[in-house]
Scaffold this motif. Structure first.
Motif, PDB file in Angstrom:
ATOM      1  N   GLU A 146     -20.386 -27.567 -12.141  1.00 18.78           N
ATOM      2  CA  GLU A 146     -19.204 -28.216 -12.758  1.00 18.78           C
ATOM      3  C   GLU A 146     -18.591 -29.252 -11.894  1.00 18.78           C
ATOM      4  O   GLU A 146     -18.330 -30.553 -12.666  1.00 18.78           O
ATOM      5  N   GLU A 149     -20.319 -32.608 -12.586  1.00 21.29           N
ATOM      6  CA  GLU A 149     -19.861 -33.118 -14.217  1.00 21.29           C
ATOM      7  C   GLU A 149     -18.613 -33.600 -14.135  1.00 21.29           C
ATOM      8  O   GLU A 149     -18.082 -34.801 -14.636  1.00 21.29           O
ATOM      9  N   GLN A 150     -17.716 -33.010 -13.036  1.00 20.20           N
ATOM     10  CA  GLN A 150     -16.250 -33.499 -13.194  1.00 20.20           C
ATOM     11  C   GLN A 150     -16.210 -34.586 -12.328  1.00 20.20           C
ATOM     12  O   GLN A 150     -14.873 -35.329 -12.285  1.00 20.20           O
ATOM     13  N   CYS A 151     -16.908 -34.855 -11.474  1.00 21.26           N
ATOM     14  CA  CYS A 151     -16.565 -35.957 -10.371  1.00 21.26           C
ATOM     15  C   CYS A 151     -18.066 -36.923 -10.622  1.00 21.26           C
ATOM     16  O   CYS A 151     -19.015 -36.892  -9.547  1.00 21.26           O
ATOM     17  N   VAL A 240     -10.884 -30.124  -5.079  1.00 21.78           N
ATOM     18  CA  VAL A 240     -11.379 -29.440  -6.160  1.00 21.78           C
ATOM     19  C   VAL A 240     -10.764 -27.733  -6.073  1.00 21.78           C
ATOM     20  O   VAL A 240     -11.414 -27.295  -5.003  1.00 21.78           O
ATOM     21  N   LEU A 264      -8.207 -30.907  -8.646  1.00 18.53           N
ATOM     22  CA  LEU A 264      -9.029 -30.918  -9.873  1.00 18.53           C
ATOM     23  C   LEU A 264      -9.331 -29.464 -10.133  1.00 18.53           C
ATOM     24  O   LEU A 264      -9.962 -28.732  -9.323  1.00 18.53           O
ATOM     25  N   SER A 266     -11.203 -26.466 -11.541  1.00 10.89           N
ATOM     26  CA  SER A 266     -12.664 -26.573 -11.886  1.00 10.89           C
ATOM     27  C   SER A 266     -13.111 -24.998 -12.544  1.00 10.89           C
ATOM     28  O   SER A 266     -12.934 -24.128 -11.609  1.00 10.89           O
TER      29      SER A 266
ATOM     30  N   ARG B 236      -8.668 -29.894 -19.536  1.00  3.89           N
ATOM     31  CA  ARG B 236      -9.153 -31.064 -18.975  1.00  3.89           C
ATOM     32  C   ARG B 236      -8.215 -32.321 -19.097  1.00  3.89           C
ATOM     33  O   ARG B 236      -8.703 -33.756 -19.009  1.00  3.89           O
ATOM     34  N   THR B 238      -4.468 -34.402 -17.640  1.00  2.00           N
ATOM     35  CA  THR B 238      -4.211 -35.018 -16.567  1.00  2.00           C
ATOM     36  C   THR B 238      -2.583 -34.700 -16.408  1.00  2.00           C
ATOM     37  O   THR B 238      -2.036 -35.381 -17.472  1.00  2.00           O
ATOM     38  N   GLU B 260      -9.026 -26.478 -16.548  1.00  2.00           N
ATOM     39  CA  GLU B 260      -9.607 -27.397 -15.626  1.00  2.00           C
ATOM     40  C   GLU B 260      -8.687 -28.535 -15.874  1.00  2.00           C
ATOM     41  O   GLU B 260      -9.179 -29.998 -16.130  1.00  2.00           O
ATOM     42  N   THR B 262      -6.461 -31.833 -14.397  1.00  2.00           N
ATOM     43  CA  THR B 262      -6.448 -32.586 -12.970  1.00  2.00           C
ATOM     44  C   THR B 262      -4.903 -33.078 -12.662  1.00  2.00           C
ATOM     45  O   THR B 262      -4.092 -33.274 -13.598  1.00  2.00           O
TER      46      THR B 262
END
Lengths: 318, 318
Positions: A146, A149-151, A240, A264, A266, B236, B238, B260, B262
Motif C-alpha cells: 500500500e 500505491e500511496q507514494c 508513513v 501518511l 496507511s 484518503r 488531506t 489513510e 494525509t
C-alpha cells in the motif's frame, strides 16, 4: 464447525454453526491462517469485538453457486467486503467503502474457523509456485505494498523502516524489491538479519540519524515510533504511519510543521501486487514463521503470538 | 535606532545600534510591520528567543551598495536567509536551508525597529496598487499560498478551514481565490463575516460535519484543532497543519491510519504569488486590521495583539 471465538477479552475454541451462504459468496475451507497484531488487539478489547477473528488466510473454495468454476481452487481473499455501488467502490477503493464489513474485524466472521465465506469478487487464486505457508502472508504483504500505491513518486532512493516486527520486516522487503536502499532499525539482531540477507542496512541503534531520510516508515507498533520517525525525516519528507496504536499518541506539531513533513496514514492494500511479489519470490516470508498450530490449539497459538520476540504464528486446519 | 526587544518574557522599547551592513545586503527603513502570533510566542519564551522580533513588514530601501538601483524602492522581503549553496537552496527551497537564519525569529534581527537588513535577493518590490497596510500582509498570505504549492492537485472542490484567526481568514480567502468552495468554521461571527463576504460558507458550529472534506486546514492555533480536522476529513483526504502549537498534541493514530489520511505540515511560502493575489485585490486584508500603533508604542501594541478576539495589530515607523 470448529472456530476460535473472542468475547470479553478471552479467546476460546467453540463449535459453531456454519454461516449461511449469501448470494454471490463462496464458502472456503481453511487451509492456513496467520495471527496478526490486530487479532491480539481484538482479543484485548479494541473495537468492542465479539466473534470469530482472523483475516490472513489461504483456503480452498468448496461451495460457490454463483461461480462454480472456483470450486476446488486454492485462494486468498481481500478482507474488505464493500458495497460495490458507492463512490469509493467505483474508484476501486472498496477498502474505504463506508458501509464495508471486514473479515474477522468488522461484522463479518473471520478465518480462524474450519470454513469462512467471502464474496466471489474478493477471491484471488494462489499461484502454484506458492505454498500455503507463503500465501497466508498475502494480506500483510498487501498492507506493505500500500505504501507504494500511496507514494507513486517513490523511485528507489534511501528509505528508513522503524521496527523489526512482522509488518516492519515485510515493509523493508517490499521497499527493497522496489529498488530502495533500505535502512531498517530495530531491537533484535536475529529479526533484522531477515532483511539484511535481502540487502537492507540494519541497525540496532539507539543513535538514529536525524533529518536524513525522505521516506521513513513507522512500523514500531509503539506510541513513541511516530516522534522517532519524524525526527529522522528530512524537510518536506514523508513519514508513513503503519503503527495502528490505540490510545492517544503525543506529537510536537512544530516538529512536523517547521520542516513541512507529510504524515501518511496507511492501512490495507490490494492483493494482486502482493501475490505477484510473493509468487516471484521477491519477499522472504518463510523466515518470519515462528510456529504453526492446529486450529484446535488456537488458544495456545494466541498466547504464543503475544509473547515477546515472536514473529508469525500460523493456524492450520488439520 | 528605536527597536522593540524581547528578553526573559518581556518586550521593551530600546535604543540600539544599527546592524553593520553585510555584503550583498540592503538596509531597509521600516514603513509598517505586523504582529504575528509567532511574535507573541517568542515573547512567551518559545525558541529561547532574545533580540528584535518582527518578520512581517513593508519598508523602503535606504542603503544597498551591492545593487544601488533598489534605493528608494518600497519592498517586502522573504524572511528566510538561506546559504544559497546547499541542495535545498538549489531546489528553490531556501525556506528549508539547514543553516538558514530567519528575520526576527532565528538569529537575525527583526523588523520591529526603525530599520532592518536583508540580502538583496530576498527583496520584492511592492506594486503601486498596494498600500503599506496591505503589503505588510504579504508574509502571512504567502504562508497561506504555501498550501497551494504543497497540494498541486487541488483544483477547486470543497475545502474546510478551521479557525477564524488572522491566518485562518487569509487561508480561507486564498482557497476561495483558487476556486475552492470554502467552508470556514470559527467562533466569532464578526470575523467569519470577512470571508463570508468573499463567498465562503461560514459556521459557528459546534456540530462539524464528520468525514466530509477532501481538504481540511487546521488553523485553529489550538491543540484540539488537529483531532477536529482529522474527524472532518474524508478517507484518503488531506489535513493541512497550520497551527504551530508548541507542546505535545495528542492524536489517536487509528483515526489517521484507518481512513489513510494525509497530514501535511505547512509553514512559510513564496512571496511572489502572495504579492500577485494582494495586487489583484483577490484577498481582503484591510478588514483584518484591528489597530495600528507607532513603533514607540510597541509594548502596548503587543498587549493589544494578545487580547482575545483581536485580529492584526500593526506597527508604523512614525
Amino acid at each position: 464447525m470448529k472456530a476460535l471465538y473472542i468475547e470479553s477479552g478471552e479467546v476460546s475454541l467453540r463449535r459453531l454453526p456454519r454461516a449461511k451462504l449469501r448470494n454471490g459468496f463462496a464458502r472456503i475451507r481453511l487451509r492456513m491462517a496467520g495471527i496478526c497484531n490486530t487479532d491480539l488487539e481484538l482479543k484485548a478489547g479494541y473495537y468492542g469485538f465479539r466473534g470469530i477473528p482472523g483475516h490472513e488466510f489461504a483456503g480452498t473454495v468448496e461451495e460457490c453457486p454463483a461461480a462454480p468454476e472456483w470450486i476446488g481452487k486454492r485462494v486468498v481473499g481481500e478482507i474488505n467486503l464493500a458495497c460495490g455501488a458507492c463512490e469509493w467502490c467505483a474508484r476501486g477503493l472498496g477498502r474505504h467503502c463506508p458501509t464495508r464489513t471486514v473479515l474477522g474485524i468488522v461484522r463479518h466472521p473471520g478465518a480462524f474457523a474450519e470454513s469462512l465465506t467471502l464474496p466471489v469478487e474478493n477471491l484471488l487464486e494462489i499461484p502454484e509456485s506458492l505454498s500455503d505457508d507463503e500465501a497466508v502472508f498475502t494480506e500483510p504483504v498487501a498492507a506493505a505494498c500500500e505504501i507504494l500505491e500511496q507514494c507513486p513518486w517513490l523511485r528507489g532512493g534511501e528509505a528508513a523502516v522503524l521496527g523489526d516486527g512482522k509488518l516492519g520486516l515485510l515493509i523493508g522487503q517490499v521497499l527493497l524489491a522496489h529498488g530502495c536502499q533500505v535502512h531498517q532499525f530495530g531491537r533484535h539482531a536475529a529479526k533484522l538479519a531477515i532483511v539484511k540477507r535481502r540487502g537492507a542496512m540494519v541497525s540496532l541503534a539507539a543513535n538514529r540519524p536525524k533529518g536524513r531520510f525522505d521516506l521513513v516508515v513507522d512500523a514500531t507498533g509503539s506510541a513513541e515510533g511516530l516522534a522517532s520517525a519524524v525526527a529522522m525525516c528530512r524537510p518536506r519528507g514523508t513519514v508513513v504511519m503503519k503503527s495502528t496504536v490505540h490510545n492517544r499518541v503525543g506529537i510536537d506539531m512544530a516538529s512536523v510543521i517547521v520542516p513541512e513533513i507529510t504524515l501518511l496514514g496507511s492501512r490495507c492494500g490490494r492483493f494482486q501486487p502482493a501475490l505477484e511479489l510473493l509468487g516471484n519470490k521477491r519477499i522472504d516470508v518463510l523466515d518470519l514463521i515462528h510456529e504453526s498450530f492446529p486450529l484446535a490449539m488456537g488458544c495456545t497459538a494466541f498466547e504464543r503470538a503475544a509473547a515477546r520476540g515472536v514473529l508469525k504464528v500460523l493456524l492450520r486446519n488439520s
